[in-house]
Design a protein around this motif. Structure first.
Motif, mmCIF file in Angstrom:
data_model
loop_
_atom_site.group_PDB
_atom_site.id
_atom_site.type_symbol
_atom_site.label_atom_id
_atom_site.label_comp_id
_atom_site.label_asym_id
_atom_site.label_seq_id
_atom_site.Cartn_x
_atom_site.Cartn_y
_atom_site.Cartn_z
ATOM 1 N N TYR A 160 0.862 -1.178 0.000
ATOM 2 C CA TYR A 160 0.000 0.000 0.000
ATOM 3 C C TYR A 160 0.900 1.229 0.000
ATOM 4 C CZ TYR A 160 1.009 0.623 5.015
ATOM 5 O OH TYR A 160 1.635 0.830 6.217
ATOM 6 N N TYR A 161 0.339 2.345 -0.448
ATOM 7 C CA TYR A 161 1.155 3.551 -0.549
ATOM 8 C C TYR A 161 0.542 4.688 0.256
ATOM 9 C CZ TYR A 161 -2.336 5.113 -3.954
ATOM 10 O OH TYR A 161 -3.503 5.475 -4.562
ATOM 11 N N THR A 162 1.378 5.621 0.599
ATOM 12 C CA THR A 162 0.930 6.887 1.192
ATOM 13 C C THR A 162 1.606 8.020 0.431
ATOM 14 O OG1 THR A 162 2.722 6.795 2.831
ATOM 15 C CG2 THR A 162 0.567 5.929 3.492
ATOM 16 N N VAL A 163 0.882 9.087 0.229
ATOM 17 C CA VAL A 163 1.430 10.250 -0.457
ATOM 18 C C VAL A 163 1.252 11.449 0.460
ATOM 19 C CG1 VAL A 163 1.381 11.691 -2.521
ATOM 20 C CG2 VAL A 163 0.763 9.282 -2.688
ATOM 21 N N LYS A 164 2.337 12.042 0.873
ATOM 22 C CA LYS A 164 2.275 13.210 1.749
ATOM 23 C C LYS A 164 2.984 14.375 1.073
ATOM 24 C CE LYS A 164 2.210 10.478 6.025
ATOM 25 N NZ LYS A 164 2.895 10.182 7.309
ATOM 26 N N PHE A 165 2.310 14.933 0.072
ATOM 27 C CA PHE A 165 2.926 16.080 -0.591
ATOM 28 C C PHE A 165 2.250 17.370 -0.142
ATOM 29 C CE2 PHE A 165 -0.139 14.264 -3.627
ATOM 30 C CZ PHE A 165 -0.985 15.347 -3.827
ATOM 31 N N ASP A 166 2.940 18.440 -0.328
ATOM 32 C CA ASP A 166 2.466 19.758 0.076
ATOM 33 C C ASP A 166 1.397 20.216 -0.928
ATOM 34 O OD1 ASP A 166 2.062 22.446 0.561
ATOM 35 O OD2 ASP A 166 4.153 22.816 1.112
ATOM 36 N N GLU A 167 0.163 20.347 -0.453
ATOM 37 C CA GLU A 167 -0.941 20.723 -1.352
ATOM 38 C C GLU A 167 -0.702 22.101 -1.943
ATOM 39 O OE1 GLU A 167 -5.406 21.883 -0.503
ATOM 40 O OE2 GLU A 167 -5.156 19.704 -0.394
ATOM 41 N N ARG B 18 -2.533 -9.691 -16.632
ATOM 42 C CA ARG B 18 -3.122 -8.451 -16.141
ATOM 43 C C ARG B 18 -3.665 -8.577 -14.725
ATOM 44 N NH1 ARG B 18 -2.935 -8.177 -21.388
ATOM 45 N NH2 ARG B 18 -2.583 -6.150 -22.353
ATOM 46 N N GLY B 19 -3.720 -9.798 -14.231
ATOM 47 C CA GLY B 19 -4.117 -9.991 -12.839
ATOM 48 C C GLY B 19 -3.023 -9.596 -11.862
ATOM 49 N N PHE B 20 -1.804 -9.353 -12.378
ATOM 50 C CA PHE B 20 -0.675 -8.925 -11.559
ATOM 51 C C PHE B 20 -0.527 -7.410 -11.747
ATOM 52 C CE2 PHE B 20 3.733 -7.877 -10.789
ATOM 53 C CZ PHE B 20 4.077 -8.658 -9.691
ATOM 54 N N TYR B 21 -0.696 -6.664 -10.672
ATOM 55 C CA TYR B 21 -0.667 -5.210 -10.823
ATOM 56 C C TYR B 21 -0.154 -4.556 -9.541
ATOM 57 C CZ TYR B 21 -5.027 -5.610 -8.200
ATOM 58 O OH TYR B 21 -5.960 -5.930 -7.236
ATOM 59 N N ILE B 22 0.223 -3.295 -9.683
ATOM 60 C CA ILE B 22 0.671 -2.469 -8.562
ATOM 61 C C ILE B 22 -0.306 -1.310 -8.436
ATOM 62 C CG2 ILE B 22 2.541 -1.007 -7.687
ATOM 63 C CD1 ILE B 22 4.395 -2.651 -9.641
ATOM 64 N N ASN B 23 -0.806 -1.072 -7.244
ATOM 65 C CA ASN B 23 -1.694 0.072 -7.019
ATOM 66 C C ASN B 23 -0.874 1.357 -7.001
ATOM 67 O OD1 ASN B 23 -4.380 -1.016 -6.723
ATOM 68 N ND2 ASN B 23 -3.644 -2.024 -4.875
ATOM 69 N N THR B 24 -1.311 2.352 -7.769
ATOM 70 C CA THR B 24 -0.637 3.650 -7.785
ATOM 71 C C THR B 24 -1.704 4.744 -7.717
ATOM 72 O OG1 THR B 24 -0.635 4.291 -10.128
ATOM 73 C CG2 THR B 24 0.948 2.593 -9.467
ATOM 74 N N PRO B 25 -1.342 5.940 -7.351
ATOM 75 C CA PRO B 25 -2.324 7.037 -7.312
ATOM 76 C C PRO B 25 -2.858 7.417 -8.691
ATOM 77 C CG PRO B 25 -0.389 7.574 -5.999
ATOM 78 C CD PRO B 25 -0.051 6.359 -6.790
ATOM 79 N N VAL B 26 -2.204 6.955 -9.758
ATOM 80 C CA VAL B 26 -2.666 7.266 -11.114
ATOM 81 C C VAL B 26 -3.191 6.012 -11.817
ATOM 82 C CG1 VAL B 26 -1.329 9.351 -11.495
ATOM 83 C CG2 VAL B 26 -0.237 7.142 -11.868
ATOM 84 N N GLY B 27 -3.665 5.044 -11.046
ATOM 85 C CA GLY B 27 -4.285 3.851 -11.620
ATOM 86 C C GLY B 27 -3.458 2.591 -11.417
ATOM 87 N N LYS B 28 -4.113 1.447 -11.629
ATOM 88 C CA LYS B 28 -3.411 0.166 -11.522
ATOM 89 C C LYS B 28 -2.373 0.046 -12.628
ATOM 90 C CE LYS B 28 -7.122 -2.427 -9.259
ATOM 91 N NZ LYS B 28 -8.081 -3.548 -9.367
ATOM 92 N N TYR B 29 -1.215 -0.472 -12.267
ATOM 93 C CA TYR B 29 -0.117 -0.585 -13.221
ATOM 94 C C TYR B 29 0.303 -2.044 -13.338
ATOM 95 C CZ TYR B 29 4.705 -0.403 -14.943
ATOM 96 O OH TYR B 29 5.859 -0.630 -15.642
ATOM 97 N N ARG C 279 9.209 1.009 -8.914
ATOM 98 C CA ARG C 279 10.517 0.876 -8.245
ATOM 99 C C ARG C 279 10.346 0.878 -6.731
ATOM 100 N NH1 ARG C 279 11.744 4.760 -12.285
ATOM 101 N NH2 ARG C 279 12.934 3.817 -13.994
ATOM 102 N N GLU C 280 9.508 1.805 -6.225
ATOM 103 C CA GLU C 280 9.301 1.904 -4.790
ATOM 104 C C GLU C 280 8.563 0.680 -4.246
ATOM 105 O OE1 GLU C 280 10.629 4.308 -2.851
ATOM 106 O OE2 GLU C 280 11.614 4.819 -4.752
ATOM 107 N N HIS C 281 7.621 0.166 -5.031
ATOM 108 C CA HIS C 281 6.871 -1.030 -4.626
ATOM 109 C C HIS C 281 7.808 -2.220 -4.464
ATOM 110 C CE1 HIS C 281 4.062 -4.439 -4.894
ATOM 111 N NE2 HIS C 281 4.822 -4.881 -5.890
ATOM 112 N N PHE C 282 8.631 -2.497 -5.472
ATOM 113 C CA PHE C 282 9.514 -3.666 -5.400
ATOM 114 C C PHE C 282 10.599 -3.487 -4.338
ATOM 115 C CE2 PHE C 282 7.828 -4.352 -9.770
ATOM 116 C CZ PHE C 282 7.225 -5.582 -9.511
ATOM 117 N N ARG C 283 11.014 -2.245 -4.150
ATOM 118 C CA ARG C 283 11.980 -1.998 -3.073
ATOM 119 C C ARG C 283 11.344 -2.299 -1.719
ATOM 120 N NH1 ARG C 283 13.456 2.960 -4.405
ATOM 121 N NH2 ARG C 283 15.206 2.221 -5.652
ATOM 122 N N ALA C 284 10.054 -1.989 -1.573
ATOM 123 C CA ALA C 284 9.366 -2.226 -0.300
ATOM 124 C C ALA C 284 9.143 -3.706 -0.037
ATOM 125 C CB ALA C 284 8.021 -1.492 -0.294
#
Length: 1007
Positions: free
Chosen positions: A722-729, A925-936, A979-984
């Motif tokens: 799972y991901y978290t995004v903490k950017f300055d709005e 296509r059943g293998f995917y990574i969740n991202t804020p811009v859609g499944k990858y 990259r961040e997903h596989f590193r995690a």
């Protein structure tokens, strides 16, 4: 089951195009006029009427024509020189995309904008009338939720004249559905519409209808509008006429407003892809030997062929089906039949060209038949092939919750159902053959279905007797099926209302898996006016010489399928790639594939005569101007997209990969360039697939799946996160404002001023609030070119903030702050072209959001993992050898199914480097990574031999030439997320990158 309806862009665009013809028309209240027979004062003949009418069009003809020309320019449609009557407007929509839905939506929009409420739908037959009526029923709740009002609709019946009174006197939206025979045929009943009737207070029904000034909607005008009918339609006194069809006659296209033809519908994946199983018969004497080549089978070993031939038995000669290899001797296995004595030994089975060659020199392709073949045996082959296609498709779609239906058209009911002397129903020849073939096929494939136990259970729980049914006309006295009466002898179609009623009532029930009926037999005369989205096979068991138009034949199954929730299997559910993997309509034809394909393409060519046939600079002039048009054309040639005026494979390759290269003068307009290029007629784009040609099913190599190398690879990559995004709005807002100011440029739509005065204002940016974001498009501007203008409709509103918030997945408050911060000159482009402003602004904000994600996203490992069952989905394993499938030795399957030339070349390189690559897989296509811009979904997972490289596990995304490729910000964000997903989940055990070749890959893994 209840069908679900979604808003689709093309249907909204079609409705908007009609409404924009009358841009500037005020919303006038319809007049209520009272018949003096009810005690009122004497009125004029014009006022001698009880009820409401449609308010007249107050625009000048010049204004309407200019509106039409502007709509045509934006829609890339040839511009009209004049108005065709007052007014004839044409909409072209391919069968199966929702034509009826579209004109119902158009009724609601015309009512909302202009107050018009009286509509008459004119259809050419009872069949289409019943289909239209059913569409009003099943969409009623959907439209009521959208517009908070209901349409009152009814079928015209000359014996129910109170309906006409209600049609006239009701102020709400009213629709009368009438087939043209009701006012255009001979006979007492047809003439009643023109008679003064006692039961209608001595009035003529046509007079009351005419005084409502209805809007006429002609469904299939090419079948409605004969010379006489055109004159009769004038008596309805229409406000204007809308004409909807997929096949307008070339000489009867008046003021085309919107076009979604067969080519465009297919390109946009709004209809099923068509495949054909042809049966080519040659030879007529038994001395030639009867042989039918059912299929060529490509597998891990040598290719095999499934053929049917004759065998001598105890009770005479019978036909048998066998899967054979090279050296198979038909003479021996036929028990010595003389017809196979001379050289019927299998010499060669060619998997690439789907052919079998015998030692006597005879070469047969899949679908070919030689030797004696009577009519009954040909029908048996067609029925068998339909069942085989059905089960293959059903197995593939079972996990997606899609019920598969197959449709047989026949000419005589007796061939399906007969009745004995006591009136008891017994099977006709087609029903008997179906059950024989069905039972034999199901019995023979039990072992093959072992990897799909749920589907096997479903299949075995349905008996052959219960899985087919007939839909025919019914004799009211006996209750027996009877042959349909021909309402149109020229078209050989029926007007038997009870047969259509039966089909329509069962439409939703047939889609439910709880209903065992999967195979439908229907009279060929019932082939129009209805369809079912889950028809995946169509087989016409017709007498030789019977002429059915190919497009009409396939039209019953073109609509995209639905799942058990009633959801349409389109881009909202599936990836773009999978839409035409799931939605394939197979036609089982009693002619060769080439013959059927040529016939279908010829009919398509007839229907798209107004499309350009060559790519030339002139295509781009109207949109971009002469100088830029020439720059675009030269760029297309330089980039290898156009050769001798025709689009090349490279263009379609780059388009599918989402990386069309355009000159800097039109950067940001690549989609507009593609839309214009797609308007060029390319007959090969709509060429149906040969369902027998080069088809392979990739088989999972269980040894590789359980090997140490793949187990270790899988253990390192199957984790989820799972991901978290903490950017300055505020930072995102600032960057978005800067990007919009620098890059947001909107194509203008000019507005004509009748008197040169401003008639409205646009809400200022200061007034924009998160909860109040509607902005009017009612600023009237002086046109730079007074002959290419459109008057604004000052009642149309756009939820600017809401639409951008949905497109960017940001809060309304954030969007308000961005819009308030941009320069006034940038913001003031909005009324010039609201739709374009929303699309382009959303895209630019999303790019900034993607950049922020790259800088601020964090991934964390979850306990859940992907299971290896994703590798057993049968949808993943179908391909065409040499087209999108290649044989492999190191892939997890014996074939790799690729999406593009880049992927094919990359797989070839992986195969060639066998000393380094141990095993690899094209990730499903059943293998995917969740991202804020859609499944990858990454492309490849690769395990190298230990010792060959430092990093033995690699996830690769393949792209084209990296030297010329500039990844969009969203693509960069997905790569960064990967990259961040596989590193995690794996630390440094797995390496991910975007590569364009094996050499680049190997360079990375060695580092």
């Amino acid at each position: 089951m209840k069908l679900q309806f979604r808003h689709q862009r093309f249907q909204t665009e079609a409705a908007k195009a009609i409404c924009d013809v009358f841009a500037g028309q005020p919303k006038l209240k319809p007049a209520y006029m009272v018949d003096p027979g009810r005690g009122q004062q004497t009125l004029t003949e014009e006022q001698d009427f009880t009820g409401f009418n449609n308010a007249r069009v107050v625009l000048s003809d010049e204004t309407v024509l200019q509106n039409i020309r502007e709509i045509q320019r934006n829609g890339n449609i040839k511009q009209s020189d004049k108005l065709e009557g007052k007014y004839n407007l044409t909409v072209e929509m391919e069968t199966g995309v929702g034509k009826t839905y579209t004109y119902i939506k158009t009724m609601y929009e015309l009512n909302k904008l202009y107050g018009w409420s009286k509509f008459i739908v004119v259809v050419p037959s009872v069949a289409i009338r019943e289909g239209v009526y059913k569409s009003f029923q099943i969409t009623e709740q959907h439209f009521t939720e959208d517009y908070e009002k209901k349409i009152r609709y009814f079928k015209y019946n000359s014996s129910q004249l109170t309906e006409i009174d209600r049609f006239a006197s009701d102020s709400n939206i009213n629709v009368m559905i009438i087939n043209n025979q009701a006012f255009n045929a001979r006979g007492k009943d047809a003439r009643r519409i023109y008679m003064k009737l006692d039961e209608f207070r001595s009035r003529k029904p046509i007079d009351i209808i005419a005084k409502t000034n209805p809007i006429l909607i002609i469904d299939e005008p090419q079948s409605v509008e004969g010379k006489v009918t055109k004159e009769k339609l004038k008596e309805f006194n229409p406000l204007f006429t809308l004409r909807y069809s997929a096949t307008h006659r070339p000489g009867s296209i008046y003021n085309m407003i919107y076009r979604l033809d067969a080519i465009e519908a297919y390109n946009k994946k709004l209809v099923k892809k068509i495949a054909v199983k042809g049966i080519s018969v040659s030879g007529s004497t038994a001395t030639e030997g009867y042989v039918y080549v059912q299929s060529i089978n490509l597998s891990k070993g040598n290719p095999t062929a499934t053929i049917e031939f004759e065998v001598k038995g105890k009770n005479g000669i019978r036909k048998t089906v066998r899967t054979v290899e090279e050296s198979f001797n038909l003479f021996d296995y036929s028990c010595g039949l003389t017809e196979y004595k001379n050289g019927y030994v299998v010499k060669n089975i060619d998997g690439r060209y789907s052919s079998v060659e015998f030692t006597n020199g005879k070469k047969l392709f899949a679908g070919d038949v030689i030797g004696s073949l009577n009519e009954d045996q040909l029908r048996r082959i067609q029925i068998r092939e339909t069942i085989l296609s059905h089960i293959e498709r059903e197995r593939q779609l079972f996990s997606k919750g899609i019920k598969v239906l197959s449709l047989f058209f026949i000419d005589e009911v007796a061939k399906y159902r007969q009745y004995d002397n006591n009136g008891k129903a017994i099977s006709g020849i087609y029903a008997s053959v179906f059950e024989e073939e069905y039972n034999q096929i199901v019995k023979s494939i039990q072992l093959e279905l072992g990897d799909t136990p749920e589907y096997l259970k479903y299949l075995n729980n349905i008996s052959a007797e219960k899985t087919h049914s007939g839909y025919f006309s019914i004799d009211k006295k006996s209750g027996h099926f009877v042959n349909s009466k021909l309402g149109d002898r020229k078209e050989r179609t029926s007007d038997d209302e009870n047969a259509y009623d039966l089909i329509m009532k069962d439409k939703e029930r047939l889609l439910d898996r709880k209903e065992p009926i999967r195979f439908i037999f229907s009279h060929s005369a019932l082939r129009e006016g209805w369809d079912n989205p889950n028809v995946f096979q169509i087989c016409t068991l017709k007498q030789s010489g019977s002429d059915i138009r190919k497009r009409q034949e396939v039209g019953r199954g073109l609509r995209l399928s639905v799942n058990q929730n009633g959801e349409r299997m389109d881009e909202n559910i599936l990836s773009s790639y999978d839409i035409h993997n799931v939605n394939v309509l197979t036609v089982i034809a009693n002619e060769s594939y080439d013959s059927f394909a040529r016939g279908l393409q010829s009919e398509i060519a007839e229907a798209v005569v107004d499309r350009p046939v060559k790519v030339e600079a002139q295509l781009f002039v109207e949109k971009f101007g002469e100088n830029t048009a020439l720059v675009i054309y030269e760029s297309l040639i330089e980039n290898g997209y156009v050769k001798r005026g025709e689009l090349t494979e490279k263009y379609y390759e780059d388009k599918n990969n989402g990386k069309i290269i355009v000159p800097k003068e039109v950067e940001g307009c690549a989609d507009d360039v593609a839309i214009i290029l797609d308007s060029v007629y390319n007959p090969n784009l709509y060429k149906p697939e040969n369902a027998r040609e080069n088809t392979v099913e990739a088989v999972l190599d269980k040894d590789k799946l359980t090997s140490k190398a793949f187990k270790n690879l899988w253990a390192n990559i199957n984790g989820q996160s799972y991901y978290t995004v903490k950017f300055d709005e505020n930072e995102l807002i600032d960057k978005s404002i800067a990007e919009l100011n620098a890059s947001l440029r909107i194509s203008k739509i000019y507005f004509k001023v009748e008197k040169g005065e401003q008639v409205g204002t646009i809400e200022s940016k200061a007034e924009l609030q998160a909860g109040e974001s509607f902005v009017r498009t009612d600023v009237v501007r002086e046109a730079a070119n007074p002959y290419s203008v459109m008057k604004a409709n000052n009642s149309v509103k756009y939820d600017l903030v809401g639409k951008i918030a949905v497109a960017t997945e940001l809060t309304r408050k954030t969007i308000v702050n961005i819009l308030k911060g941009i320069e006034k000159t940038v913001f003031n482009q909005f009324p010039d072209n609201p739709e374009d402003f929303i699309i382009r602004a959303s895209r630019l904000i999303n790019d900034q959001k993607a950049t922020a994600i790259i800088e601020h996203i964090t991934y964390n490992k979850l306990d859940s993992k992907f299971g290896t069952e994703i590798f057993t989905d049968p949808n993943l394993k179908k391909g065409r050898f040499g087209v999108n499938a290649m044989q492999t030795k190191r892939h997890l399957y014996d074939y790799v199914i690729y999406d593009s030339k880049n992927e094919r070349d990359f797989a070839s390189e992986l195969e060639a480097h066998n000393k380094e690559v141990e095993v690899y897989v094209k990730l499903p296509r059943g293998f995917y990574i969740n991202t804020p811009v859609g499944k990858y979904n990454p492309d490849w997972a690769i395990a190298f031999y230990e010792g060959a490289v430092k990093h033995i596990y690699f996830i690769a995304e393949t792209k084209g030439d990296m030297s010329s490729l500039e990844l969009r910000e969203i693509e960069k964000a997905k790569a960064h997320c990967a990259r961040e997903h596989f590193r995690a989940i794996s630390g440094e055990n797995v390496k991910y990158d975007v590569v364009d070749s094996y050499d680049k890959l190997f360079e990375l893994v060695k580092s």
